[in-house]
Design a protein around this motif. Structure first.
Motif, PDB file in Angstrom:
ATOM      1  N   ALA A  87       0.855  -1.193   0.000  1.00  0.00           N
ATOM      2  CA  ALA A  87       0.000   0.000   0.000  1.00  0.00           C
ATOM      3  C   ALA A  87       0.890   1.243   0.000  1.00  0.00           C
ATOM      4  CB  ALA A  87      -0.913  -0.003   1.218  1.00  0.00           C
ATOM      5  N   HIS A  88       0.924   1.959  -1.111  1.00  0.00           N
ATOM      6  CA  HIS A  88       1.778   3.137  -1.237  1.00  0.00           C
ATOM      7  C   HIS A  88       1.040   4.417  -0.864  1.00  0.00           C
ATOM      8  CE1 HIS A  88       5.394   1.347  -3.026  1.00  0.00           C
ATOM      9  NE2 HIS A  88       4.568   0.494  -3.626  1.00  0.00           N
ATOM     10  N   SER A  89       0.111   4.309   0.057  1.00  0.00           N
ATOM     11  CA  SER A  89      -0.627   5.500   0.499  1.00  0.00           C
ATOM     12  C   SER A  89       0.281   6.386   1.347  1.00  0.00           C
ATOM     13  CB  SER A  89      -1.858   5.087   1.301  1.00  0.00           C
ATOM     14  OG  SER A  89      -1.493   4.267   2.397  1.00  0.00           O
ATOM     15  N   GLN A  90      -0.083   7.656   1.439  1.00  0.00           N
ATOM     16  CA  GLN A  90       0.701   8.643   2.182  1.00  0.00           C
ATOM     17  C   GLN A  90       0.693   8.341   3.675  1.00  0.00           C
ATOM     18  OE1 GLN A  90       2.293  11.606   0.860  1.00  0.00           O
ATOM     19  NE2 GLN A  90       3.157  11.771   2.913  1.00  0.00           N
ATOM     20  N   GLY A  91       1.883   8.424   4.292  1.00  0.00           N
ATOM     21  CA  GLY A  91       1.983   8.285   5.736  1.00  0.00           C
ATOM     22  C   GLY A  91       1.837   9.639   6.397  1.00  0.00           C
ATOM     23  N   PRO A  92       1.667   9.676   7.720  1.00  0.00           N
ATOM     24  CA  PRO A  92       1.492  10.953   8.427  1.00  0.00           C
ATOM     25  C   PRO A  92       2.766  11.788   8.402  1.00  0.00           C
ATOM     26  CG  PRO A  92       1.775   9.173   9.993  1.00  0.00           C
ATOM     27  CD  PRO A  92       1.653   8.527   8.645  1.00  0.00           C
ATOM     28  N   MET A  93       2.605  13.095   8.427  1.00  0.00           N
ATOM     29  CA  MET A  93       3.739  14.014   8.463  1.00  0.00           C
ATOM     30  C   MET A  93       4.127  14.270   9.918  1.00  0.00           C
ATOM     31  SD  MET A  93       4.349  14.616   5.268  1.00  0.00           S
ATOM     32  CE  MET A  93       5.317  16.118   5.240  1.00  0.00           C
ATOM     33  N   ILE A  94       5.385  13.986  10.237  1.00  0.00           N
ATOM     34  CA  ILE A  94       5.877  14.130  11.606  1.00  0.00           C
ATOM     35  C   ILE A  94       6.895  15.269  11.648  1.00  0.00           C
ATOM     36  CG2 ILE A  94       7.040  12.978  13.518  1.00  0.00           C
ATOM     37  CD1 ILE A  94       6.108  10.311  12.310  1.00  0.00           C
ATOM     38  N   LYS A  95       6.598  16.288  12.445  1.00  0.00           N
ATOM     39  CA  LYS A  95       7.490  17.441  12.549  1.00  0.00           C
ATOM     40  C   LYS A  95       8.683  17.116  13.430  1.00  0.00           C
ATOM     41  CE  LYS A  95       7.551  22.411  13.522  1.00  0.00           C
ATOM     42  NZ  LYS A  95       6.746  23.580  13.937  1.00  0.00           N
ATOM     43  N   THR A  96       9.895  17.359  12.917  1.00  0.00           N
ATOM     44  CA  THR A  96      11.119  17.113  13.677  1.00  0.00           C
ATOM     45  C   THR A  96      11.885  18.401  13.980  1.00  0.00           C
ATOM     46  OG1 THR A  96      12.465  16.786  11.675  1.00  0.00           O
ATOM     47  CG2 THR A  96      11.325  14.855  12.574  1.00  0.00           C
ATOM     48  N   GLY A  97      11.717  19.421  13.133  1.00  0.00           N
ATOM     49  CA  GLY A  97      12.453  20.661  13.311  1.00  0.00           C
ATOM     50  C   GLY A  97      13.884  20.588  12.817  1.00  0.00           C
ATOM     51  N   ASN A  98      14.306  19.418  12.332  1.00  0.00           N
ATOM     52  CA  ASN A  98      15.654  19.233  11.803  1.00  0.00           C
ATOM     53  C   ASN A  98      15.663  19.685  10.342  1.00  0.00           C
ATOM     54  OD1 ASN A  98      18.126  18.296  10.800  1.00  0.00           O
ATOM     55  ND2 ASN A  98      18.090  16.462  12.063  1.00  0.00           N
ATOM     56  N   SER A  99      16.542  20.622  10.011  1.00  0.00           N
ATOM     57  CA  SER A  99      16.575  21.161   8.651  1.00  0.00           C
ATOM     58  C   SER A  99      17.001  20.136   7.612  1.00  0.00           C
ATOM     59  CB  SER A  99      17.509  22.376   8.584  1.00  0.00           C
ATOM     60  OG  SER A  99      18.842  21.999   8.919  1.00  0.00           O
ATOM     61  N   MET A 100      17.622  19.026   8.072  1.00  0.00           N
ATOM     62  CA  MET A 100      18.055  17.986   7.147  1.00  0.00           C
ATOM     63  C   MET A 100      17.008  16.895   6.969  1.00  0.00           C
ATOM     64  SD  MET A 100      21.016  18.617   5.751  1.00  0.00           S
ATOM     65  CE  MET A 100      20.180  20.181   5.468  1.00  0.00           C
ATOM     66  N   ASN A 101      15.903  17.016   7.658  1.00  0.00           N
ATOM     67  CA  ASN A 101      14.793  16.077   7.485  1.00  0.00           C
ATOM     68  C   ASN A 101      13.820  16.633   6.458  1.00  0.00           C
ATOM     69  OD1 ASN A 101      14.599  15.051  10.988  1.00  0.00           O
ATOM     70  ND2 ASN A 101      15.945  14.402   9.346  1.00  0.00           N
ATOM     71  N   VAL A 102      13.489  15.810   5.461  1.00  0.00           N
ATOM     72  CA  VAL A 102      12.546  16.223   4.428  1.00  0.00           C
ATOM     73  C   VAL A 102      11.557  15.091   4.173  1.00  0.00           C
ATOM     74  CG1 VAL A 102      13.996  17.907   3.248  1.00  0.00           C
ATOM     75  CG2 VAL A 102      14.212  15.502   2.671  1.00  0.00           C
ATOM     76  N   ALA A 103      10.345  15.468   3.852  1.00  0.00           N
ATOM     77  CA  ALA A 103       9.302  14.489   3.558  1.00  0.00           C
ATOM     78  C   ALA A 103       8.611  14.870   2.266  1.00  0.00           C
ATOM     79  CB  ALA A 103       8.297  14.420   4.704  1.00  0.00           C
ATOM     80  N   ILE A 104       8.196  13.858   1.513  1.00  0.00           N
ATOM     81  CA  ILE A 104       7.467  14.086   0.267  1.00  0.00           C
ATOM     82  C   ILE A 104       5.978  13.969   0.547  1.00  0.00           C
ATOM     83  CG2 ILE A 104       7.034  13.272  -2.076  1.00  0.00           C
ATOM     84  CD1 ILE A 104       9.851  12.167  -2.145  1.00  0.00           C
TER      85      ILE A 104
END
Length: 260
Positions: A87-104
């Motif tokens: 299942a390639h559905s979107q997962g939840p967006m988790i805020k980390t505050g790390n500038s090197m963390n990126v999510a699509i």
């Protein structure tokens, strides 16, 4: 052995496989960008009148398993595994505050370079090496439109929704994001890595956006998987009792034949 034992036996084997898939899903509930698997099965109805298809090639030759599913001449109705879907559905967006963390947000995969070649991932937990190169958690080099993304020695690194990377006001590169028309042609490799086994025509323009300071969580639904696990476990127990009942019937039949 009674032939009737094969029907509940096939169901028991399928429930075991379901337990394996569900257990793996639950174990990766907190894995970044993990995509859960779903099992599909199909019932084979009894067809006592033999009408066998053309013989298949020997075992060393690769054949399409779908050609084997519609079996003919089987005297029992049974169930078999037909497909394991991701299942390639979107997962939840988790805020980390790390500038090197990126999510699509949306479709697409980041491209990384491993010792075994180009691979894909949605795990945007990146970091900067001592040489100023953007790398993944496993040390794979994150790819941009111009190859490896280098020159990230500055402190103010910003990543735009389009994937463009800046150090201060200096443009460095753009994250290479790849999307596919048919995601079923992707193969899971482990460590949140994927490989594309389809033709180049399966590629499409990505429509997702890159969000800095966030990671994509797992799309596993724990409650649904726990419920499915309970159902699979109880179904396995019921099928196990049925197999045992058939076995006892066979033993009693043997005893009667010995007395006669």
């Amino acid at each position: 052995m009674l032939k009737n034992v094969y029907s509940p036996l096939s169901g028991g084997v399928l429930q075991e496989r379901m337990m394996e898939i569900i257990s793996n899903n639950l174990a990766n509930t907190n894995t970044t960008a993990f995509k859960e698997d779903e099992i599909c099965y199909q019932a084979q109805e009894a067809n006592p009148w033999p009408s066998y298809a053309t013989p298949h090639p020997p075992a060393p030759f690769k054949i399409n398993m779908q050609e084997l599913w519609p079996l003919k001449g089987n005297e029992m109705a049974y169930v078999t595994l037909s497909e394991i879907r991701t299942a390639h559905s979107q997962g939840p967006m988790i805020k980390t505050g790390n500038s090197m963390n990126v999510a699509i947000q949306g479709d697409g995969f980041f491209e990384v370079m491993t010792p075994f070649g180009e691979r894909l991932t949605r795990d945007g937990g990146f970091s900067v090496s001592n040489d100023g190169i953007l790398i993944s958690k496993s040390g794979a080099v994150v790819q941009g439109e111009n190859g490896a993304i280098t020159g990230l020695n500055g402190k103010e690194i910003s990543i735009l929704p389009t994937g463009e990377i800046y150090v201060g006001k200096k443009f460095i590169d753009k994250l290479k994001v790849i999307a596919f028309k048919d995601a079923t042609l992707l193969e899971r490799l482990g460590e949140s890595l994927w490989i594309h086994n389809g033709p180049p025509e399966n590629l499409k323009k990505p429509e997702g956006e890159v969000t800095q300071g966030y990671l994509e969580g797992s799309n596993v639904n724990p409650m649904r998987n726990l419920t499915n696990m309970i159902i699979a476990h109880r179904s396995y127990e019921a099928l196990q009792k049925t197999v045992k009942s058939h076995d006892e019937t066979m033993q009693n039949a043997n005893k009667i034949s010995e007395v006669q």
